[in-house]
Design a protein around this motif. Structure first.
Motif, mmCIF file in Angstrom:
data_model
loop_
_atom_site.group_PDB
_atom_site.id
_atom_site.type_symbol
_atom_site.label_atom_id
_atom_site.label_comp_id
_atom_site.label_asym_id
_atom_site.label_seq_id
_atom_site.Cartn_x
_atom_site.Cartn_y
_atom_site.Cartn_z
ATOM 1 N N ASN A 51 0.815 -1.212 0.000
ATOM 2 C CA ASN A 51 0.000 0.000 0.000
ATOM 3 C C ASN A 51 0.852 1.266 0.000
ATOM 4 O O ASN A 51 0.318 2.375 0.002
ATOM 5 N N PHE A 52 2.187 1.126 0.000
ATOM 6 C CA PHE A 52 3.098 2.244 -0.203
ATOM 7 C C PHE A 52 3.643 2.186 -1.631
ATOM 8 O O PHE A 52 3.608 1.141 -2.273
ATOM 9 N N ARG A 53 4.163 3.314 -2.089
ATOM 10 C CA ARG A 53 4.853 3.362 -3.377
ATOM 11 C C ARG A 53 6.215 4.027 -3.191
ATOM 12 O O ARG A 53 6.541 5.025 -3.816
ATOM 13 N N CYS A 54 7.006 3.420 -2.303
ATOM 14 C CA CYS A 54 8.304 3.997 -1.959
ATOM 15 C C CYS A 54 9.174 4.131 -3.206
ATOM 16 O O CYS A 54 9.235 3.215 -4.043
ATOM 17 N N GLY A 135 4.598 -0.951 8.662
ATOM 18 C CA GLY A 135 3.996 -0.426 9.884
ATOM 19 C C GLY A 135 2.606 0.135 9.734
ATOM 20 O O GLY A 135 1.961 0.475 10.731
ATOM 21 N N SER A 136 2.101 0.218 8.519
ATOM 22 C CA SER A 136 0.816 0.871 8.305
ATOM 23 C C SER A 136 -0.349 0.129 8.946
ATOM 24 O O SER A 136 -1.348 0.746 9.341
ATOM 25 N N ASP A 162 7.095 14.490 8.486
ATOM 26 C CA ASP A 162 5.979 14.046 7.646
ATOM 27 C C ASP A 162 6.181 14.384 6.178
ATOM 28 O O ASP A 162 5.872 13.578 5.295
ATOM 29 N N THR A 163 6.683 15.568 5.895
ATOM 30 C CA THR A 163 6.854 15.978 4.501
ATOM 31 C C THR A 163 7.823 15.050 3.775
ATOM 32 O O THR A 163 7.570 14.599 2.650
ATOM 33 N N VAL A 164 8.949 14.758 4.432
ATOM 34 C CA VAL A 164 9.938 13.869 3.830
ATOM 35 C C VAL A 164 9.383 12.453 3.713
ATOM 36 O O VAL A 164 9.524 11.787 2.678
ATOM 37 N N PHE A 165 8.729 11.984 4.774
ATOM 38 C CA PHE A 165 8.218 10.624 4.783
ATOM 39 C C PHE A 165 7.147 10.423 3.707
ATOM 40 O O PHE A 165 7.146 9.418 2.987
ATOM 41 N N MET A 166 6.263 11.374 3.564
ATOM 42 C CA MET A 166 5.215 11.244 2.553
ATOM 43 C C MET A 166 5.788 11.321 1.139
ATOM 44 O O MET A 166 5.282 10.679 0.220
ATOM 45 N N LYS A 167 6.861 12.091 0.973
ATOM 46 C CA LYS A 167 7.517 12.139 -0.335
ATOM 47 C C LYS A 167 8.124 10.787 -0.683
ATOM 48 O O LYS A 167 8.098 10.360 -1.842
ATOM 49 N N MET A 168 8.631 10.091 0.341
ATOM 50 C CA MET A 168 9.270 8.800 0.091
ATOM 51 C C MET A 168 8.253 7.687 -0.100
ATOM 52 O O MET A 168 8.400 6.837 -0.982
ATOM 53 N N ASN A 169 7.188 7.648 0.730
ATOM 54 C CA ASN A 169 6.203 6.564 0.549
ATOM 55 C C ASN A 169 5.227 6.869 -0.578
ATOM 56 O O ASN A 169 4.565 5.960 -1.091
ATOM 57 N N ASP A 170 5.113 8.148 -0.974
ATOM 58 C CA ASP A 170 4.377 8.606 -2.156
ATOM 59 C C ASP A 170 2.890 8.266 -2.136
ATOM 60 O O ASP A 170 2.257 8.193 -3.190
ATOM 61 N N VAL A 171 2.335 8.033 -0.944
ATOM 62 C CA VAL A 171 0.879 7.812 -0.835
ATOM 63 C C VAL A 171 0.279 8.670 0.264
ATOM 64 O O VAL A 171 -0.892 8.489 0.623
#
Length: 368
Positions: A51-54, A135-136, A162-171
């Motif tokens: 469910n992530f698009r790392c 971990g989701s 959060d900004t960096v993490f969301m950029k990496m998981n892309d969802v």
């Protein structure tokens, strides 16, 4: 997008591996490959979905809405996985890691955990069963996984911001939800809980110190991982690596470190502890400090193909034997032969012309 095609050994090789001798008597009953490495670890991918698009694993431009994942009927059942795992344990496997994709997306995966947790080595010791997750879903699954027999778990977390993490998981998934999963795992009784951070230059190296600080003086072990060229879709280049020595320098400058001995041969992470007793970290340096010579890992894909290296280009189809009426002995001999013929050492050869040939298997298919 067409269904992904992954190469396998030639069909005529099946007769060869089924006729091959089991373990040589001059090795003391240990299954060794061509470089003298014993078989000790089995990594099992239970799903190719996530469910992530790392960006370093399943970039959205490749694994988009039209990507065709493996149909459920082609996946190994829990019973098939357990049958193979039992055979591998009889061959020397002492540790099994469930991976993916995201393994918690596989329905009722705790049933599989329960089946595997009941396995014993030939010497009567419980098999070490662990699982890697993004971990989701961990906050809602931690207790059922622990009750099923899982005792160790690894959570991927690539940033605290959060900004960096969301950029990496892309969802758009937030850090707090992963942290809640880690807390749920600790409350359930998991020990140790490990956190994996893949460090990609220009994207999240500024999160190394915040992550180290956050888990310092806790029981959680953070492991910092060099960005690797797994698969062919993550646009890897060595210019995007933050070398292990630089990661250690960053942390040591603020929080002095000292080295620790490895727990066992083939452990992927170099171990370090804070000099003031504030806990332990690990560094996985597959690119700059290759550890192929001690690699004891074999990998089983979601649909039952056996791979001898994380950077493999081909695998051997065990599902065909499972569903073709072959006996446990025949399947075991095939698996033993695959290991005995193994001479993989991609990370040591990285950069050589021979190392880059073929289409490497994607991490989401084979598991990390």
């Amino acid at each position: 997008m067409p269904y992904p095609i992954f190469p396998v050994f030639r069909q005529d090789e099946t007769k060869y591996v089924l006729r091959s001798s089991p373990v040589s008597s001059d090795t003391g009953g240990v299954v060794l490959d061509r470089l003298g490495r014993p078989l000790r670890d089995l990594r099992i991918s239970v799903t190719d979905r996530c469910n992530f698009r790392c960006v370093y694993c399943m970039p959205k431009q490749v694994f988009g809405r039209n990507f065709r994942f493996i149909p459920h009927s082609d996946m190994l059942s829990f019973e098939e996985i357990t049958r193979l795992a039992r055979l591998f344990v009889s061959m020397g496997v002492e540790k099994i890691r469930l991976t993916g994709g995201e393994p918690l997306l596989r329905r009722h995966v705790e049933r599989l955990v329960g089946q595997l947790a009941g396995l014993k080595t030939p010497g009567g010791r419980p098999v070490d069963v662990t699982l890697t997750t993004n971990g989701s879903l961990l906050a809602r699954k931690a207790r059922t996984l622990f009750d099923a027999g899982l005792r160790r778990i690894t959570v991927s977390l690539d940033a605290l911001d959060d900004t960096v993490f969301m950029k990496m998981n892309d969802v758009g998934f937030r850090v707090a939800d992963v942290l809640n999963g880690i807390e749920a795992a600790l409350s359930a009784g998991f020990s140790p809980v490990k956190v994996n951070m893949v460090v990609k230059k220009g994207m999240n190296e500024n999160q190394v110190l915040p992550l180290a600080r956050y888990f310092r003086n806790t029981s959680v072990i953070v492991r910092f991982i060099e960005y690797m060229d797994v698969g062919t879709t993550n646009d890897w280049t060595d210019r995007k690596i933050v070398p292990a020595r630089e990661l250690l320098r960053m942390i040591d400058d603020e929080m002095p470190l000292e080295p620790l001995e490895k727990h066992y041969r083939g452990e992927t992470a170099g171990r370090w502890r804070y000099r003031d007793g504030g806990g332990e970290i690990g560094v996985i340096a597959s690119v700059t400090q290759a550890f192929c010579r001690d690699c004891t890992r074999l990998r089983l894909s979601t649909e039952g193909k056996l791979y001898k290296c994380l950077f493999a280009t081909e695998g051997f189809d065990l599902r065909r034997l499972l569903r073709g009426g072959f006996s446990d002995g025949e399947i075991a001999r095939a698996a033993i032969s695959c290991w005995q013929r193994r001479d993989d050492r991609y990370s040591e050869l990285r950069g050589n012309a021979s190392a880059g040939r073929g289409r490497k298997i994607e991490m989401s298919y084979i598991g990390g």
